[in-house]
Design a protein around this motif. Sequence first.
Motif, PDB file in Angstrom:
ATOM      1  N   ARG A  50       0.826  -1.217   0.000  1.00 36.63           N
ATOM      2  CA  ARG A  50       0.000   0.000   0.000  1.00 36.63           C
ATOM      3  C   ARG A  50       0.857   1.262   0.000  1.00 36.63           C
ATOM      4  NH1 ARG A  50      -2.559  -1.176   4.195  1.00 36.63           N
ATOM      5  NH2 ARG A  50      -1.377   0.063   5.696  1.00 36.63           N
ATOM      6  N   GLU A  51       1.942   1.268   0.780  1.00 35.34           N
ATOM      7  CA  GLU A  51       2.712   2.494   0.986  1.00 35.34           C
ATOM      8  C   GLU A  51       3.698   2.795  -0.138  1.00 35.34           C
ATOM      9  OE1 GLU A  51       2.288   4.838   3.217  1.00 35.34           O
ATOM     10  OE2 GLU A  51       0.600   3.712   4.033  1.00 35.34           O
ATOM     11  N   ILE A  52       4.336   1.774  -0.735  1.00 35.33           N
ATOM     12  CA  ILE A  52       5.346   2.084  -1.756  1.00 35.33           C
ATOM     13  C   ILE A  52       4.972   1.562  -3.139  1.00 35.33           C
ATOM     14  CG2 ILE A  52       7.208   2.215  -0.066  1.00 35.33           C
ATOM     15  CD1 ILE A  52       8.151  -0.515  -0.992  1.00 35.33           C
ATOM     16  N   GLY A  53       3.927   0.758  -3.239  1.00 42.45           N
ATOM     17  CA  GLY A  53       3.415   0.345  -4.535  1.00 42.45           C
ATOM     18  C   GLY A  53       4.480  -0.170  -5.485  1.00 42.45           C
ATOM     19  N   ASP A  54       4.562   0.464  -6.680  1.00 37.55           N
ATOM     20  CA  ASP A  54       5.480   0.002  -7.715  1.00 37.55           C
ATOM     21  C   ASP A  54       6.945   0.203  -7.338  1.00 37.55           C
ATOM     22  OD1 ASP A  54       3.357  -0.745  -9.279  1.00 37.55           O
ATOM     23  OD2 ASP A  54       3.315   1.123 -10.425  1.00 37.55           O
ATOM     24  N   ARG A  87      16.815  10.160  -8.345  1.00 39.21           N
ATOM     25  CA  ARG A  87      16.277   8.932  -7.733  1.00 39.21           C
ATOM     26  C   ARG A  87      15.173   9.256  -6.725  1.00 39.21           C
ATOM     27  NH1 ARG A  87      21.876   5.448  -6.673  1.00 39.21           N
ATOM     28  NH2 ARG A  87      22.400   5.157  -8.887  1.00 39.21           N
ATOM     29  N   LEU A  88      15.339  10.342  -5.979  1.00 35.48           N
ATOM     30  CA  LEU A  88      14.296  10.727  -5.026  1.00 35.48           C
ATOM     31  C   LEU A  88      13.022  11.126  -5.772  1.00 35.48           C
ATOM     32  CD1 LEU A  88      16.371  12.849  -2.466  1.00 35.48           C
ATOM     33  CD2 LEU A  88      15.683  10.457  -2.284  1.00 35.48           C
ATOM     34  N   SER A  89      13.201  11.852  -6.881  1.00 41.40           N
ATOM     35  CA  SER A  89      12.042  12.248  -7.696  1.00 41.40           C
ATOM     36  C   SER A  89      11.350  11.018  -8.282  1.00 41.40           C
ATOM     37  CB  SER A  89      12.506  13.181  -8.824  1.00 41.40           C
ATOM     38  OG  SER A  89      11.434  13.502  -9.689  1.00 41.40           O
ATOM     39  N   ARG A  90      12.158  10.057  -8.719  1.00 42.71           N
ATOM     40  CA  ARG A  90      11.597   8.828  -9.268  1.00 42.71           C
ATOM     41  C   ARG A  90      10.788   8.074  -8.213  1.00 42.71           C
ATOM     42  NH1 ARG A  90       9.106   6.001 -12.924  1.00 42.71           N
ATOM     43  NH2 ARG A  90       9.884   3.882 -13.273  1.00 42.71           N
ATOM     44  N   ALA A  91      11.304   8.041  -6.975  1.00 43.01           N
ATOM     45  CA  ALA A  91      10.603   7.367  -5.883  1.00 43.01           C
ATOM     46  C   ALA A  91       9.264   8.036  -5.606  1.00 43.01           C
ATOM     47  CB  ALA A  91      11.468   7.369  -4.625  1.00 43.01           C
ATOM     48  N   GLU A  92       9.261   9.368  -5.580  1.00 43.14           N
ATOM     49  CA  GLU A  92       8.012  10.093  -5.316  1.00 43.14           C
ATOM     50  C   GLU A  92       7.000   9.874  -6.444  1.00 43.14           C
ATOM     51  OE1 GLU A  92       9.553  13.783  -2.524  1.00 43.14           O
ATOM     52  OE2 GLU A  92       9.374  14.104  -4.677  1.00 43.14           O
ATOM     53  N   GLU A  93       7.507   9.768  -7.671  1.00 43.88           N
ATOM     54  CA  GLU A  93       6.621   9.502  -8.802  1.00 43.88           C
ATOM     55  C   GLU A  93       5.945   8.137  -8.656  1.00 43.88           C
ATOM     56  OE1 GLU A  93       7.161   8.420 -13.544  1.00 43.88           O
ATOM     57  OE2 GLU A  93       8.665   9.671 -12.544  1.00 43.88           O
ATOM     58  N   LEU A  94       6.700   7.141  -8.191  1.00 49.25           N
ATOM     59  CA  LEU A  94       6.161   5.785  -8.076  1.00 49.25           C
ATOM     60  C   LEU A  94       5.198   5.630  -6.907  1.00 49.25           C
ATOM     61  CD1 LEU A  94       9.403   3.792  -8.906  1.00 49.25           C
ATOM     62  CD2 LEU A  94       7.312   3.837 -10.266  1.00 49.25           C
ATOM     63  N   ILE A  95       5.467   6.329  -5.779  1.00 45.64           N
ATOM     64  CA  ILE A  95       4.578   6.177  -4.626  1.00 45.64           C
ATOM     65  C   ILE A  95       3.411   7.164  -4.675  1.00 45.64           C
ATOM     66  CG2 ILE A  95       6.433   5.285  -3.182  1.00 45.64           C
ATOM     67  CD1 ILE A  95       6.571   7.960  -1.781  1.00 45.64           C
ATOM     68  N   GLY A  96       3.521   8.211  -5.533  1.00 45.53           N
ATOM     69  CA  GLY A  96       2.398   9.118  -5.741  1.00 45.53           C
ATOM     70  C   GLY A  96       2.317  10.291  -4.794  1.00 45.53           C
ATOM     71  N   SER A 119       4.936  13.037  -1.879  1.00 47.52           N
ATOM     72  CA  SER A 119       6.255  13.418  -1.384  1.00 47.52           C
ATOM     73  C   SER A 119       6.775  12.424  -0.353  1.00 47.52           C
ATOM     74  CB  SER A 119       6.190  14.816  -0.752  1.00 47.52           C
ATOM     75  OG  SER A 119       7.397  15.111  -0.068  1.00 47.52           O
ATOM     76  N   LEU A 120       8.098  12.288  -0.314  1.00 45.32           N
ATOM     77  CA  LEU A 120       8.715  11.404   0.669  1.00 45.32           C
ATOM     78  C   LEU A 120       8.592  11.941   2.091  1.00 45.32           C
ATOM     79  CD1 LEU A 120      11.980  10.466  -1.279  1.00 45.32           C
ATOM     80  CD2 LEU A 120      10.044   8.954  -0.800  1.00 45.32           C
ATOM     81  N   THR A 121       8.241  13.207   2.215  1.00 48.91           N
ATOM     82  CA  THR A 121       8.054  13.773   3.556  1.00 48.91           C
ATOM     83  C   THR A 121       6.686  13.440   4.129  1.00 48.91           C
ATOM     84  OG1 THR A 121       7.300  15.871   2.587  1.00 48.91           O
ATOM     85  CG2 THR A 121       9.657  15.663   3.088  1.00 48.91           C
ATOM     86  N   ARG A 152       4.069  10.579   5.376  1.00 46.68           N
ATOM     87  CA  ARG A 152       4.060   9.192   5.884  1.00 46.68           C
ATOM     88  C   ARG A 152       5.464   8.567   5.832  1.00 46.68           C
ATOM     89  NH1 ARG A 152      -0.663   8.796   2.619  1.00 46.68           N
ATOM     90  NH2 ARG A 152       0.163   7.090   1.347  1.00 46.68           N
ATOM     91  N   THR A 153       6.447   9.369   6.240  1.00 47.48           N
ATOM     92  CA  THR A 153       7.846   8.943   6.137  1.00 47.48           C
ATOM     93  C   THR A 153       8.114   7.658   6.917  1.00 47.48           C
ATOM     94  OG1 THR A 153       8.543  11.249   5.874  1.00 47.48           O
ATOM     95  CG2 THR A 153      10.235   9.654   6.512  1.00 47.48           C
ATOM     96  N   ALA A 154       7.538   7.549   8.104  1.00 46.54           N
ATOM     97  CA  ALA A 154       7.803   6.367   8.938  1.00 46.54           C
ATOM     98  C   ALA A 154       7.343   5.092   8.236  1.00 46.54           C
ATOM     99  CB  ALA A 154       7.105   6.507  10.291  1.00 46.54           C
ATOM    100  N   LYS A 155       6.181   5.141   7.599  1.00 47.49           N
ATOM    101  CA  LYS A 155       5.675   3.950   6.910  1.00 47.49           C
ATOM    102  C   LYS A 155       6.503   3.634   5.661  1.00 47.49           C
ATOM    103  CE  LYS A 155       0.896   4.019   8.527  1.00 47.49           C
ATOM    104  NZ  LYS A 155      -0.535   4.016   8.127  1.00 47.49           N
ATOM    105  N   ILE A 156       6.931   4.676   4.950  1.00 48.51           N
ATOM    106  CA  ILE A 156       7.791   4.448   3.783  1.00 48.51           C
ATOM    107  C   ILE A 156       9.102   3.807   4.230  1.00 48.51           C
ATOM    108  CG2 ILE A 156       9.074   5.562   1.920  1.00 48.51           C
ATOM    109  CD1 ILE A 156       6.932   7.751   1.909  1.00 48.51           C
TER     110      ILE A 156
END
Length: 388
Positions: A308-312, A354-363, A365-367, A369-373
């Motif tokens: 649910r949290e990181i998907g693809d 890479r950070l931008s790519r991660a945010e694109e995949l999870i939908g 910002s990485l800031t 639900r950081t703990a769950k990510i």
Amino acid sequence: MSEEFVARVDSRITSQIPEISSDPMLIDDLHGSTRAQWRAFVLTLSIDHTLMLPPAAADLARSLARRGMDLGVLLKVYRAAHQAVFEFFTDVSDTIGESGPRADEVLRFLWTRAERWMNDSVEALIETFYEERSHMNEGALIRRTRLIEDILQGAAIRVDHASAELSHALAHWQTAGVVWTTATDSADAARRLQNVAGQLARRIRAPRPLTLLTSGSELCFWAATPARPDLGSLFELAGILEESQAHLAFGVPSPGPAGFRSGHSEAKAAQRVGLDATPSPPVVDYSHIELLCLVSESPQLVRRMVEREIGDLGAPDKNLAQVRHTVLTHFDNGFNVEKTARHLFIHRNTVRYRLSRAEELIGHSLTERTAKIDIALRYVALFGPPAD
């Protein structure tokens, strides 16, 4: 058939004996003992009954003695095995076709031989158990073991007296760990485990560590330092550990008897997660996987949370593995791109991509639900993508 036999017998044993089912290393000893007993038993079926007790069976008896368990636990193991073996042989005899011997004759033969084998095994292992217990009772070993157990159980102790008895500065910062081996040949295991503990102590500038051999393949240890140590260099032991087919787990350094206890429980929790990981990493730092340790009792819920949290972002792809590692390193470096780039030896623009790519995949910002990510990424790093 061998693995089916081991699975059925050991499942019955662990379901009836919580002292074993709650200890991953004892479970490994049990599997080794059952597998070796089965192979030795099968090899003697074509000759007159002769007990060929394999070393792995004796190792299990010694591990029970070293943990301070009562002889009754060993006897329970064979009572539970007695039931499971009979059921297994009954099922085997039922599969014999009409062209073969009578099923009741086969069952009678197998069960008679198995019962004699188990009875003789118990008698031999009782002697092994008491020999190991006698060895522990000689000299300072038993006193040291009991004192360590008292500290771990929170008993009232005099720190100066305990430090002198253990030759260990109990008032100092305590770095607790557990090192274990997966090597099938355990003849030299104790020396190799002691060597790993000693190297860890030297890396954090600690004197000779306090050690406790809890089985033929597991060693608990504590290293004492006057100040809080930096444990970052311990991951450099990975190469040595892999050569020795060994693994290391350690807790968060804390001072005094309380730190002695908390570090040990954290190291054991990290070990349990490491044992379940695929593959098991050579070094496991509790502080990196604390949240995973806290939720490890609900693996299905954790897997759903990861999906649910990181998907693809959790997909089994080599390039995404780099992205996930970069995100975790970014978290560990306080969301500082410059520090992350220096840590990974890559350009800061690569980090940003890479950070931008991660945010694109999870939908998002990485800031958010950081703990769950964070826990989801650490789960994938240890256990692989949930879909695998």
